[in-house]
Structures are given as C-alpha cells and as structure tokens.
Design a protein around this motif. Structure first.
Motif, PDB file in Angstrom:
ATOM      1  N   ASN A  62       1.002  -1.474  -0.025  1.00 40.42           N
ATOM      2  CA  ASN A  62      -0.368   0.372  -0.350  1.00 40.42           C
ATOM      3  C   ASN A  62       0.940   1.700  -0.138  1.00 40.42           C
ATOM      4  OD1 ASN A  62      -2.777  -1.025   0.481  1.00 40.42           O
ATOM      5  ND2 ASN A  62      -1.938  -1.879   1.484  1.00 40.42           N
ATOM      6  N   TYR A  63       1.733   1.341   0.339  1.00 43.46           N
ATOM      7  CA  TYR A  63       2.864   2.179   0.372  1.00 43.46           C
ATOM      8  C   TYR A  63       3.729   2.259  -0.842  1.00 43.46           C
ATOM      9  CZ  TYR A  63       0.709   3.990   4.330  1.00 43.46           C
ATOM     10  OH  TYR A  63      -0.253   5.137   4.478  1.00 43.46           O
ATOM     11  N   SER A  64       4.569   3.571  -1.773  1.00 46.90           N
ATOM     12  CA  SER A  64       5.486   3.157  -2.784  1.00 46.90           C
ATOM     13  C   SER A  64       6.543   4.190  -2.333  1.00 46.90           C
ATOM     14  CB  SER A  64       4.902   4.100  -4.148  1.00 46.90           C
ATOM     15  OG  SER A  64       4.468   5.586  -4.264  1.00 46.90           O
ATOM     16  N   GLY A  65       7.921   4.023  -2.762  1.00 47.22           N
ATOM     17  CA  GLY A  65       8.957   4.387  -2.453  1.00 47.22           C
ATOM     18  C   GLY A  65       9.493   4.136  -0.804  1.00 47.22           C
ATOM     19  N   VAL A  66       8.975   2.799  -0.547  1.00 50.58           N
ATOM     20  CA  VAL A  66      10.204   2.443   0.187  1.00 50.58           C
ATOM     21  C   VAL A  66      10.987   0.849  -0.043  1.00 50.58           C
ATOM     22  CG1 VAL A  66       9.595   0.374   2.681  1.00 50.58           C
ATOM     23  CG2 VAL A  66       7.369   2.132   1.885  1.00 50.58           C
ATOM     24  N   ARG A  67      12.693   1.122   0.844  1.00 44.89           N
ATOM     25  CA  ARG A  67      13.476   0.558   0.250  1.00 44.89           C
ATOM     26  C   ARG A  67      13.473  -0.749   0.848  1.00 44.89           C
ATOM     27  NH1 ARG A  67      18.841   0.113   1.434  1.00 44.89           N
ATOM     28  NH2 ARG A  67      17.991   1.931   2.861  1.00 44.89           N
ATOM     29  N   LYS A  68      12.985  -0.132   2.252  1.00 40.58           N
ATOM     30  CA  LYS A  68      13.591  -1.763   3.541  1.00 40.58           C
ATOM     31  C   LYS A  68      12.057  -1.292   4.367  1.00 40.58           C
ATOM     32  CE  LYS A  68      16.993  -2.240   5.442  1.00 40.58           C
ATOM     33  NZ  LYS A  68      18.700  -2.452   5.774  1.00 40.58           N
ATOM     34  N   ILE A  69      11.886  -2.886   4.867  1.00 42.98           N
ATOM     35  CA  ILE A  69      10.669  -2.558   6.476  1.00 42.98           C
ATOM     36  C   ILE A  69      11.546  -4.118   7.032  1.00 42.98           C
ATOM     37  CG2 ILE A  69       8.482  -3.269   6.984  1.00 42.98           C
ATOM     38  CD1 ILE A  69       7.615  -2.817   4.096  1.00 42.98           C
TER      39      ILE A  69
END
Length: 203
Positions: A62-69
C-alpha cells in the motif's frame, strides 16, 4: 585412642543412592524448566513472525517509495503474574533516499503505538498444549493463524489507521521522503523480520 567408626556399608549405600536420586530430580527439574522456557520463547517468536508479516505485507502493498522494511527485537516485560506481561515490536522503514525511521513514540505531541500482544496479537496454548496464535483483522476481530502457513487473506488489512498516521507523521517531519499511499505499493522492497527476544521496555 580409639579409632572413629566410619559409616557402615548399608549407610554408605543409602546415602549414595539418596545423592543420586537428588541429582536426578534436580536434573529433571532443570531440564523441564529449560524446556518450558524454550516453549514460551518459541510461542512468542512464532506469533510475532506472523504479526511482522502482516504489518510488512500492508506497507509493501500500500505504500510506494519504500526500500526496506525491518523490525526491532521483540521486547518482553513483566512476569504475567504480579505484573502485566507485555511484548511489543516496531517497524523500521527505509526510503529510496537513504533515510531510516522507526515507528512509535511521540511525534509533534502525538503518540504512536508499537505492535504486540496488547494490540493486534494474541498468543496462548489450548487445553492440549497446542499453540494458539490470533491476529487482528480489518474489523478488529481476532482470527486464528498457523505458524509456517501463508498469511490468510482475511488477516490482510485494506486500511490501518495506526500505520497510516505514523508514516504520514514521519514524512511530515522529514524523517522519511518520497513514501506515499499508493496502490502500486513497493513490490521490490526488502523485508527483514526479527524474532530476537529482549527483556525490558522498548524505548
């Protein structure tokens, strides 16, 4: 001077056997305590692995722009008898600009939660000693899940106000950049789960 009499042979046998029995009992007790501790640790690790997967799936889809969680260790506090036992973990996000931010705590005078057994997760054993793990679904109801199996669709969130408001606040203060709510998600985002247990309160 008369010699002191030592223990008779039957007495030596008796005390020897008693010592052996006490050592065996102590060993069995110690082993049972160790196994009970490992069983509890395993339950926490299995439950939090599923909760982390639930959180990471929502963010990634649900979120763009995320490189790592990634996730903090699982912080456990209290003994469950005289003090309430708490266990919590927080997500940590990395954006595409090299920024990193941890969820939870206070941002601009507003408080944001961690995630654990006081919200979103329930763990226990049934009467047969089998693990019981439940995750909160979209409506707040708890759904039983099984460790080692795919996350059930019914436990996947379409919306999560806690996560949404926390990400929005981190973006607003500049801790994260370029992360926004989007149906495109971040399909290539790396996920690092963490089921290491730590005693104490998450800071």
């Amino acid at each position: 001077m008369a010699k002191k009499k030592g223990l008779s042979r039957p007495a030596k046998v008796f005390w020897g056997l008693l010592a052996a029995v006490l050592i065996a009992i102590t060993g069995i007790w110690g082993y049972n305590r160790y196994m009970e501790k490992k069983k509890v640790e395993q339950l926490y690790q299995h439950g939090f692995q599923l909760l982390e997967e639930q959180i990471a799936t929502y963010i990634k889809e649900n979120y763009s722009g995320v490189r790592k969680i990634e996730f903090s260790p699982i912080y456990i506090d209290g003994d469950g008898r005289f003090t309430m036992r708490t266990a919590e973990v927080v997500p940590i996000l990395y954006d595409e600009h090299g920024n990193k931010a941890q969820f939870g705590g206070k941002i601009n005078h507003s408080g944001y939660p961690s995630y654990g057994i006081l919200n979103y997760l329930r763990i226990d054993w049934d009467i047969y000693g089998t693990e019981m793990i439940e995750l909160a679904n979209q409506s707040g109801d708890y759904v039983e899940v099984t460790y080692g199996q795919s996350l059930p669709e019914v436990t996947k969130w379409a919306e999560n106000e806690d996560i949404d408001s926390n990400i929005e606040a981190l973006v607003d203060i500049g801790k994260l950049k370029g992360i926004e709510k989007s149906a495109e998600g971040s399909p290539s985002a790396e996920i690092r789960y963490n089921v290491m247990l730590k005693k104490g309160i998450l800071k």
